[in-house]
Design a protein around this motif. Sequence first.
Motif, PDB file in Angstrom:
ATOM      1  N   ILE A 216      23.639  46.283  34.743  1.00 58.82           N
ATOM      2  CA  ILE A 216      24.223  44.992  34.384  1.00 58.82           C
ATOM      3  C   ILE A 216      23.111  44.134  33.795  1.00 58.82           C
ATOM      4  O   ILE A 216      22.018  44.046  34.364  1.00 58.82           O
ATOM      5  N   TYR A 217      23.369  43.487  32.670  1.00 63.60           N
ATOM      6  CA  TYR A 217      22.289  42.697  32.059  1.00 63.60           C
ATOM      7  C   TYR A 217      22.854  41.409  31.467  1.00 63.60           C
ATOM      8  O   TYR A 217      24.012  41.343  31.050  1.00 63.60           O
ATOM      9  N   THR A 218      22.023  40.392  31.468  1.00 62.82           N
ATOM     10  CA  THR A 218      22.369  39.107  30.860  1.00 62.82           C
ATOM     11  C   THR A 218      21.092  38.453  30.351  1.00 62.82           C
ATOM     12  O   THR A 218      19.983  38.786  30.816  1.00 62.82           O
ATOM     13  N   ASN A 219      21.210  37.547  29.411  1.00 61.09           N
ATOM     14  CA  ASN A 219      20.054  36.894  28.787  1.00 61.09           C
ATOM     15  C   ASN A 219      19.932  35.446  29.244  1.00 61.09           C
ATOM     16  O   ASN A 219      20.939  34.743  29.417  1.00 61.09           O
ATOM     17  N   ILE A 220      18.704  35.011  29.456  1.00 60.93           N
ATOM     18  CA  ILE A 220      18.407  33.604  29.691  1.00 60.93           C
ATOM     19  C   ILE A 220      17.250  33.213  28.774  1.00 60.93           C
ATOM     20  O   ILE A 220      16.432  34.059  28.390  1.00 60.93           O
ATOM     21  N   THR A 221      17.205  31.951  28.402  1.00 64.90           N
ATOM     22  CA  THR A 221      16.113  31.459  27.548  1.00 64.90           C
ATOM     23  C   THR A 221      15.314  30.423  28.322  1.00 64.90           C
ATOM     24  O   THR A 221      15.875  29.637  29.086  1.00 64.90           O
ATOM     25  N   MET A 222      14.022  30.433  28.097  1.00 60.04           N
ATOM     26  CA  MET A 222      13.127  29.578  28.868  1.00 60.04           C
ATOM     27  C   MET A 222      12.029  29.042  27.955  1.00 60.04           C
ATOM     28  O   MET A 222      11.573  29.725  27.039  1.00 60.04           O
ATOM     29  N   ALA A 223      11.585  27.810  28.249  1.00 58.89           N
ATOM     30  CA  ALA A 223      10.522  27.182  27.448  1.00 58.89           C
ATOM     31  C   ALA A 223       9.211  27.960  27.615  1.00 58.89           C
ATOM     32  O   ALA A 223       8.976  28.615  28.628  1.00 58.89           O
ATOM     33  N   TYR A 224       8.357  27.842  26.618  1.00 59.62           N
ATOM     34  CA  TYR A 224       7.077  28.544  26.660  1.00 59.62           C
ATOM     35  C   TYR A 224       6.177  28.029  27.777  1.00 59.62           C
ATOM     36  O   TYR A 224       5.275  28.730  28.231  1.00 59.62           O
ATOM     37  N   GLU A 225       6.425  26.823  28.240  1.00 62.21           N
ATOM     38  CA  GLU A 225       5.556  26.246  29.262  1.00 62.21           C
ATOM     39  C   GLU A 225       5.777  26.859  30.643  1.00 62.21           C
ATOM     40  O   GLU A 225       4.955  26.694  31.535  1.00 62.21           O
ATOM     41  N   ILE A 226       6.882  27.590  30.835  1.00 66.12           N
ATOM     42  CA  ILE A 226       7.148  28.247  32.111  1.00 66.12           C
ATOM     43  C   ILE A 226       6.465  29.611  32.103  1.00 66.12           C
ATOM     44  O   ILE A 226       6.740  30.438  31.220  1.00 66.12           O
ATOM     45  N   PRO A 227       5.587  29.911  33.055  1.00 66.08           N
ATOM     46  CA  PRO A 227       4.914  31.223  33.083  1.00 66.08           C
ATOM     47  C   PRO A 227       5.930  32.351  33.197  1.00 66.08           C
ATOM     48  O   PRO A 227       6.885  32.284  33.978  1.00 66.08           O
ATOM     49  N   TRP A 228       5.734  33.397  32.413  1.00 69.63           N
ATOM     50  CA  TRP A 228       6.687  34.499  32.439  1.00 69.63           C
ATOM     51  C   TRP A 228       6.722  35.189  33.801  1.00 69.63           C
ATOM     52  O   TRP A 228       7.754  35.724  34.204  1.00 69.63           O
ATOM     53  N   GLN A 229       5.563  35.180  34.512  1.00 67.55           N
ATOM     54  CA  GLN A 229       5.546  35.786  35.845  1.00 67.55           C
ATOM     55  C   GLN A 229       6.515  35.065  36.783  1.00 67.55           C
ATOM     56  O   GLN A 229       7.210  35.709  37.594  1.00 67.55           O
TER      57      GLN A 229
END
Length: 324
Positions: A216-229
């Motif tokens: 099961i998969y879904t996409n979310i978008t996040m600002a560059y200022e949030i660490p990917w970790q």
Amino acid sequence: MQWILIFTSVYLALPVLLNLFPSTEGYAPILLGYFTKPLKEVVQAIVAYLPNLITIMVICFIFRYLLKALRFFANELNEGVLSLPGFYREWAMPTYHILRVLLFAFLLIVIFPYLPGSESPIFKGVSVFIGVLFTFGSAGALGNIVAGLVLTYMRPFSVGDRIKIGEVTGDIIEKTLLVTRIRTTKNEVISIPNSQVMNSHTINYSMDVEENPLIIYTNITMAYEIPWQRVHELAKEACNRVELLEKQPEPFILQTSLDDFYVTYQVNAYTRNPHRQALIYSELHKNILDVFHQAGIELLSPHFRAVRDGSGLDMPKASRNEDI
């Protein structure tokens, strides 16, 4: 029927009346011959046809019990009592029906020469005419039947599987030689001709789910200022809160694109409940909202216009170089 009996009685009574008068007694044998001659010919034809009739009865008797034997073995294979290497249970009844049709066709070929009038040109002409009508009138149906047979032996899906055919998604509730019926998530029953199924791509969500769970998969978008970790950590926590998602194998997160204003993350998790995808997606989305909001992170897709006048950089603080 009553009028036929009355007419026959009157006709047979005429020779008796004609014999009473010498001048008409010669007509009595003629009238009686008109009745007895055809009757005699019919009786002689029946007697002459008896050997062929007995032959047909013996052939039908053999074919009847041959069909019963095939039916018995088909039922045993279908119920799993018998098994043949490389032969699947769902093939049993379709194979039986194919063999039954072939046997009936062979039966007609065998008994055709023994049928009365089989050598007659009229009989042959009518047979050819019926065959032509059947061929042209059932072209579409025959195409669906052939497609149904191919689908049976290809085994792209079984009854109960959650599949997607073209734009239709649902559970298989019936497979026939002509159509495949699907019940959608909204309880709509859709009948799709087998020829259309053959010409469309089919996605089966259930076929190998026990050994290889569905992702099961879904996409979310996040600002560059949030660490990917941090995004990975929170997304995995959201997946672990959904009961219908597997804890092992673990969920995993992918960065699918680096867009102009944000990063797109794909949240992936495993499930062995393909028939409950709608509920799983709903629960996953709710938990993503809850987890990120509890962490103080907004689920936004921000748009920036960067003017390098000393304003802050849109990247995690740990990655910033204050000397630049």
